[in-house]
Design an enzyme around this catalytic site. Structure first.
Site, short mmCIF file in Angstrom:
data_model
loop_
_atom_site.label_atom_id
_atom_site.label_comp_id
_atom_site.label_asym_id
_atom_site.label_seq_id
_atom_site.Cartn_x
_atom_site.Cartn_y
_atom_site.Cartn_z
N CYS A 1 0.86 -1.17 0.00
CA CYS A 1 0.00 0.00 0.00
C CYS A 1 0.90 1.23 0.00
O CYS A 1 2.09 1.14 0.31
CB CYS A 1 -0.97 0.01 1.18
SG CYS A 1 -0.20 0.07 2.80
N SER A 2 0.34 2.38 -0.35
CA SER A 2 1.17 3.56 -0.62
C SER A 2 1.54 4.35 0.63
O SER A 2 2.61 4.94 0.70
CB SER A 2 0.46 4.49 -1.61
OG SER A 2 0.27 3.84 -2.85
N HIS A 3 0.67 4.40 1.63
CA HIS A 3 0.89 5.29 2.76
C HIS A 3 0.92 4.52 4.07
O HIS A 3 0.33 3.44 4.19
CB HIS A 3 -0.21 6.36 2.82
CG HIS A 3 -0.35 7.14 1.54
ND1 HIS A 3 0.62 7.99 1.08
CD2 HIS A 3 -1.35 7.16 0.61
CE1 HIS A 3 0.23 8.52 -0.07
NE2 HIS A 3 -0.97 8.03 -0.38
#
Length: 318
Positions: free
Chosen positions: A97-99
């Protein structure tokens, strides 16, 4: 196979080493038609079990099997050839996931529920814009090592959806080339390419098409976000934390200070309307900063200096 001279007769033997999932004949027999005769061609689900014939559109029944004649069971083979034994699938999972605020657990649960051992799942929180992703590289290295030690096994890199791999079409196309070069199969559990995917042949073109679509979608989201921010700015909404000293509070400060009142006399009557400190009084530092900023916009250097001097005096004599 076909009776044509350029067709190897061993193809039929290899196909008939497997039972047919469609007409249910046992190993050692040609396929059977609905009329009870020998079928003219082997059924796809049967000859697809032979790796070198798996991509053929049709495999003809050779003349010595009597296509069109009354079907009779043949003699089962004495032992299967080792190369024809279905290879074991070995899956390696990857989740991203990105964050830091996003959660990975739903992806991890999906991978585990798909039968992947937790020890073979690699996960990380990193943006798809970052080119170096340590856990992704580790997953690829694990796939390569497994393939090197077990060449007959089908090694599958499994992700929840395509965007977990990246959103840049060039990057995804390069990944497809890498997987193809090392004989690694890609599997996605959700999205437009859900299922097992062999990044070779015409499938590679389809992969590139969806990669380009993902990149276009990302650009559209970016443009829509910028347009929304510009529209909000034109309406006076600039985002970020709300100001501690509002325009109404600032006007009250200026008016009461012009009447000779001190900051300490005015401060208890100022109430922060929004934010985490809603309902509290602003700090003297916030008041002096607001006055200095106001004086700066009014282009009165003396007023700015006066605000700084008052702040320094207030700090020296609390």
């Amino acid at each position: 196979m076909s009776s044509a001279p350029d067709t190897a007769p061993s193809d039929a033997d290899e196909v008939e080493r497997h039972p047919c999932p469609r007409c249910l004949v046992d190993a050692g027999s040609p396929c059977r038609s609905r009329a009870g005769t020998v079928a003219d061609t082997y059924h796809t689900g049967r000859f697809a079990k032979v790796p070198r014939l798996a991509k053929e559109l049709r495999v003809n029944t050779p003349a010595d099997r009597g296509p069109g004649q009354l079907w009779r069971p043949g003699t089962p083979p004495s032992a299967p050839v080792a190369a024809d034994i279905p290879a074991t699938d070995i899956r390696v999972g990857y989740a991203r996931c990105s964050h830091l605020t996003q959660e990975l657990q739903s992806q991890l649960d999906a991978l585990e529920n798909h039968g992947i051992d937790r020890g073979k799942i690699f996960a990380e929180k990193v943006s798809s814009r970052v080119r170096v992703r340590p856990q992704f590289q580790a997953a690829l290295e694990t796939c390569r090592q497994i393939k090197a030690h077990a060449p007959h096994c089908r090694v599958i890199l499994t992700v929840y959806e395509m965007k977990r791999l990246g959103r840049d079409s060039a990057e995804l196309t390069a990944l497809a080339d890498h997987l193809t070069a090392h004989g690694i199969v890609l599997e996605m559990l959700a999205g437009p390419l859900a299922g097992i995917y062999d990044p070779s042949g015409t499938g590679r073109m389809l992969f590139g098409f969806f990669a380009a679509m993902a990149e276009t979608e990302r650009e559209n989201i970016r443009e829509a976000t910028l347009e929304g921010l510009n529209a909000a700015a034109r309406q006076g909404r600039h985002g970020g934390r709300p100001p501690v000293i509002t325009n109404d509070m600032l006007h009250t400060l200026i008016r009461r200070r012009a009447n000779g009142e001190s900051i300490e006399e005015i401060r208890p009557h100022l109430i922060i309307p929004t934010g985490k400190r809603k309902g509290h009084n602003p700090s003297p530092a916030s008041i002096y900063r607001a006055l200095a900023e106001h004086a700066k916009h009014q282009t009165h250097p003396d007023a700015i200096e006066q605000a700084h001097q008052e702040h320094a005096a207030d700090q020296a004599h609390p």
